[in-house]
Write an enzyme that holds these catalytic residues in place. Sequence first.
Site, PDB file in Angstrom:
ATOM      1  N   TYR A   1      17.236   0.284   0.297  1.00 47.85           N
ATOM      2  CA  TYR A   1      17.048  -0.796  -0.651  1.00 47.85           C
ATOM      3  C   TYR A   1      18.430  -1.531  -0.619  1.00 47.85           C
ATOM      4  O   TYR A   1      19.404  -1.329   0.343  1.00 47.85           O
ATOM      5  CB  TYR A   1      16.818  -0.284  -1.903  1.00 47.85           C
ATOM      6  CG  TYR A   1      16.263  -1.156  -3.091  1.00 47.85           C
ATOM      7  CD1 TYR A   1      15.627  -2.282  -2.999  1.00 47.85           C
ATOM      8  CD2 TYR A   1      17.031  -0.796  -4.379  1.00 47.85           C
ATOM      9  CE1 TYR A   1      15.565  -3.192  -4.055  1.00 47.85           C
ATOM     10  CE2 TYR A   1      16.498  -1.746  -5.602  1.00 47.85           C
ATOM     11  CZ  TYR A   1      15.747  -2.809  -5.284  1.00 47.85           C
ATOM     12  OH  TYR A   1      15.512  -3.813  -6.205  1.00 47.85           O
TER      13      TYR A   1
ATOM     14  N   ARG B   1      14.183 -16.810  -1.234  1.00 49.37           N
ATOM     15  CA  ARG B   1      15.606 -16.381  -1.849  1.00 49.37           C
ATOM     16  C   ARG B   1      15.704 -14.744  -1.679  1.00 49.37           C
ATOM     17  O   ARG B   1      15.664 -14.105  -2.516  1.00 49.37           O
ATOM     18  CB  ARG B   1      15.457 -16.680  -3.110  1.00 49.37           C
ATOM     19  CG  ARG B   1      16.865 -16.908  -3.750  1.00 49.37           C
ATOM     20  CD  ARG B   1      16.705 -16.788  -5.339  1.00 49.37           C
ATOM     21  NE  ARG B   1      16.432 -15.763  -5.916  1.00 49.37           N
ATOM     22  CZ  ARG B   1      16.693 -14.440  -6.073  1.00 49.37           C
ATOM     23  NH1 ARG B   1      17.748 -14.170  -5.740  1.00 49.37           N
ATOM     24  NH2 ARG B   1      15.983 -13.527  -6.677  1.00 49.37           N
TER      25      ARG B   1
ATOM     26  N   LYS C   1      11.004  -2.091  -1.616  1.00 51.68           N
ATOM     27  CA  LYS C   1      10.684  -2.095  -3.096  1.00 51.68           C
ATOM     28  C   LYS C   1       9.359  -0.966  -3.046  1.00 51.68           C
ATOM     29  O   LYS C   1       9.435  -0.155  -4.058  1.00 51.68           O
ATOM     30  CB  LYS C   1      10.007  -3.368  -3.601  1.00 51.68           C
ATOM     31  CG  LYS C   1      11.278  -4.296  -3.717  1.00 51.68           C
ATOM     32  CD  LYS C   1      11.921  -4.154  -5.220  1.00 51.68           C
ATOM     33  CE  LYS C   1      12.777  -5.118  -5.309  1.00 51.68           C
ATOM     34  NZ  LYS C   1      13.464  -5.297  -6.682  1.00 51.68           N
TER      35      LYS C   1
ATOM     36  N   GLU D   1       8.410 -11.196  -5.627  1.00 50.58           N
ATOM     37  CA  GLU D   1       9.851 -10.650  -5.332  1.00 50.58           C
ATOM     38  C   GLU D   1      10.445 -11.851  -4.551  1.00 50.58           C
ATOM     39  O   GLU D   1      10.033 -12.086  -3.549  1.00 50.58           O
ATOM     40  CB  GLU D   1       9.662  -9.261  -4.426  1.00 50.58           C
ATOM     41  CG  GLU D   1      10.931  -8.806  -4.524  1.00 50.58           C
ATOM     42  CD  GLU D   1      11.653  -8.102  -5.565  1.00 50.58           C
ATOM     43  OE1 GLU D   1      12.466  -8.213  -5.897  1.00 50.58           O
ATOM     44  OE2 GLU D   1      10.728  -7.468  -6.589  1.00 50.58           O
ATOM     45  N   ASP D   2      11.471 -12.316  -4.692  1.00 55.46           N
ATOM     46  CA  ASP D   2      12.599 -13.218  -4.119  1.00 55.46           C
ATOM     47  C   ASP D   2      11.865 -14.341  -3.821  1.00 55.46           C
ATOM     48  O   ASP D   2      12.098 -14.769  -2.663  1.00 55.46           O
ATOM     49  CB  ASP D   2      12.911 -12.416  -3.016  1.00 55.46           C
ATOM     50  CG  ASP D   2      13.910 -11.317  -3.279  1.00 55.46           C
ATOM     51  OD1 ASP D   2      14.518 -11.063  -4.606  1.00 55.46           O
ATOM     52  OD2 ASP D   2      14.610 -10.559  -2.362  1.00 55.46           O
TER      53      ASP D   2
ATOM     54  N   ASP E   1       9.790  -9.664 -10.558  1.00 54.99           N
ATOM     55  CA  ASP E   1      10.795  -8.719 -10.664  1.00 54.99           C
ATOM     56  C   ASP E   1      12.067  -9.181 -10.780  1.00 54.99           C
ATOM     57  O   ASP E   1      12.969  -8.911 -11.799  1.00 54.99           O
ATOM     58  CB  ASP E   1      10.766  -7.908  -9.561  1.00 54.99           C
ATOM     59  CG  ASP E   1      11.938  -6.637  -9.476  1.00 54.99           C
ATOM     60  OD1 ASP E   1      11.801  -6.034 -10.756  1.00 54.99           O
ATOM     61  OD2 ASP E   1      12.408  -6.490  -8.891  1.00 54.99           O
ATOM     62  N   ASP E   2      12.408 -10.475 -10.259  1.00 52.13           N
ATOM     63  CA  ASP E   2      13.718 -11.192 -10.454  1.00 52.13           C
ATOM     64  C   ASP E   2      13.849 -11.845 -11.875  1.00 52.13           C
ATOM     65  O   ASP E   2      14.985 -11.718 -12.218  1.00 52.13           O
ATOM     66  CB  ASP E   2      13.679 -12.207  -9.325  1.00 52.13           C
ATOM     67  CG  ASP E   2      13.572 -11.692  -7.967  1.00 52.13           C
ATOM     68  OD1 ASP E   2      14.438 -10.883  -7.648  1.00 52.13           O
ATOM     69  OD2 ASP E   2      12.529 -12.078  -7.327  1.00 52.13           O
TER      70      ASP E   2
ATOM     71  N   ASN F   1      23.554  -9.494  -5.551  1.00 54.90           N
ATOM     72  CA  ASN F   1      23.487  -8.677  -4.284  1.00 54.90           C
ATOM     73  C   ASN F   1      23.313  -9.484  -2.898  1.00 54.90           C
ATOM     74  O   ASN F   1      23.003 -10.743  -3.162  1.00 54.90           O
ATOM     75  CB  ASN F   1      22.295  -7.695  -4.354  1.00 54.90           C
ATOM     76  CG  ASN F   1      21.966  -6.565  -5.027  1.00 54.90           C
ATOM     77  OD1 ASN F   1      22.841  -5.682  -5.226  1.00 54.90           O
ATOM     78  ND2 ASN F   1      21.035  -6.460  -6.358  1.00 54.90           N
TER      79      ASN F   1
END
Length: 638
Positions: free
Chosen positions: A175, A228, A246, A317-318, A340-341, A484
């Site tokens: 991760y 992203r 994940k 996600e992303d 999640d973001d 991150n």
Amino acid sequence: MISSACRGSLKSLCSVQLRSNTRQHASLISCNNSPNVKRFSTAFSSQTDGEVLTVGGALSGEEPLHETGEWAGCKRSFMIPIRISVRGTDILLDPLYNKGTAFKTGERDRLRFRGMLPHRIMNIHLQKERFLQALRAEDSNIRKNVMLEDLHDRNETLYHRVLVDHIEEMAPYIYTPTVGQACMEFATRYRRPRGMYFTEEDRGHMAAMVYNWPHRDVHVICVTDGSRILGLGDLGANGMGIPIGKLALYCAAGGIAPHRVLPVVFDAGTNNEALLQDKYYLGVQRKRLKGAAYFRMMDEFMDAVRFRWPNVLVQFEDFSSEVAQTLLDRYRDDHLCFNDDIQGTGATTLAGVLGALRAKGEEVTSLGDQRIVIAGAGSAGIGIAQVLMQAMEEQGRTPEEAKNAFYILDQNGLLGTDRANDLNAEQRVFARSADNNLSLIDVVKKYKPTILLGVTTVGGLFTGDLIREMHSSCERPIIFPLSNPTNKAECTAEQAYEWTNGQCIFASGSPFDTIEFEDGRVFYPSQCNNMYVFPGLGLGASVCGAQKVTDRMLYVAAETLANFVSKKDMEEGRLFPQLTRIREVSHRIAVAVVEEALREGLATKVKPADANDLDSFVGRKMYFPEYVPLVEKREISI
């Protein structure tokens, strides 16, 4: 039906419950079915390899583990076998079934691959020890990531056992921060299929395509469009590394069995010019779909996965800020899904902030009294603000009072009503009537914040002058650089502690090492990472059959995480529990989520008897990686 399995040096037992008439997999083991087993004892702590293998106290009358021969480290007791339709060397090539050198003599005979493995029979503990020895001899983190993924492709049970027993050591390799580099190198490192890819060419076929996935009982899908990826930008189909990482955490930390998770890339193209010209790139090499075409494609994908798996949880996600909130609003009331973001980051940050207030000696209800500066007005920054504002309202503040606690900046400065036409609906909520475009340093000077959060992916944005200015008006500033990977963090832990003389309360999105001052003071930087929330949230929503993920579920998840931090953790400067306790954290969060789903009338899979003991209900649903016997599924006629 319950059976105990060999656990090496574990002090308590894990039991197994399988339905013989359902196709299961070698890595599917549910933990703690027996009411006699004490949940969350040392079974979920790190183990000491090499000690005498003994068991005591968990179930009366259990035989000790064998110390010699092919049964070393195991108990020769009844275990329900898994019936499989493959045989021979096909089993050795299937990572869900393969046990490698741990197949016993009887299995080698009945499954028809005797002679295909070396003579020496090992157990899962020796296999793990051998793998860790090789992994720890490697200096490169990306090489460690490759080694772990190679193991993942060979033997899923052993892979997840390594993660469960050594999660604190392994999480940075699978991760953040290493997963960013793994994504950038995805095309050149591609080895074997894992997950599914959906493109515009698949329009009209998606409802049939999902049946190509071989597993009938998928509980969690993690999907990205690669637009992203962390702080790295548009990586297109190379973003597959994120769902894979994940979902590995869902399995290890959240107890979702590996055959019940599905990583997905929603490949709508890429705007990354380098990838459009890269002859090795594996995704769709054209500009990204936009507008109606993009959403039509996503509508079909969501309908297709829900058609085959009606209760599946979809984690977004992303996704870029251009579509992330729109997608969440589009599906959140009709599908079991969350972003999640936006929501996971918000809930985790809320837990960290509540912990930071406790560390300062303040009541958590003082959240509405804080002055909160958020650098970054994308989906993560706005998502954090939304969750924190909802928490303030839960604590009794009016929406206007809660909104006035925030100062949110984008690349142009403070969000102000003067440029409302350039902001999206979520950003406009936090736009202030004065000081439009005021710079970050000037915002800090004028409004003297108590909390500074960074989600910009601009490495080094929090300078010494900025942090010292904040510290001059706030004795113990709360500083969270959350971007991150590590080189995108707004400041390092060492810098934050140095610039505040060790007075700040710090947490970051990427992991940082322990900091020691010359005067002997030691600081343990906390990692404010979504992995503390999403596995437990997903586990709870999945096992209770929640119809949707609500804001209240996110709030109780954050509150539960904040309350899990012990006095000892806080004395060491930690705002989050140690990762070695992540399965306990996930269990506790899952129970809280199920309780909230029941309160809201959204749980569809909880029987009245289960509702009386949700701890046990959730605990016995949690997967633990252990080898179980395999038998070939055959039709017998006489």
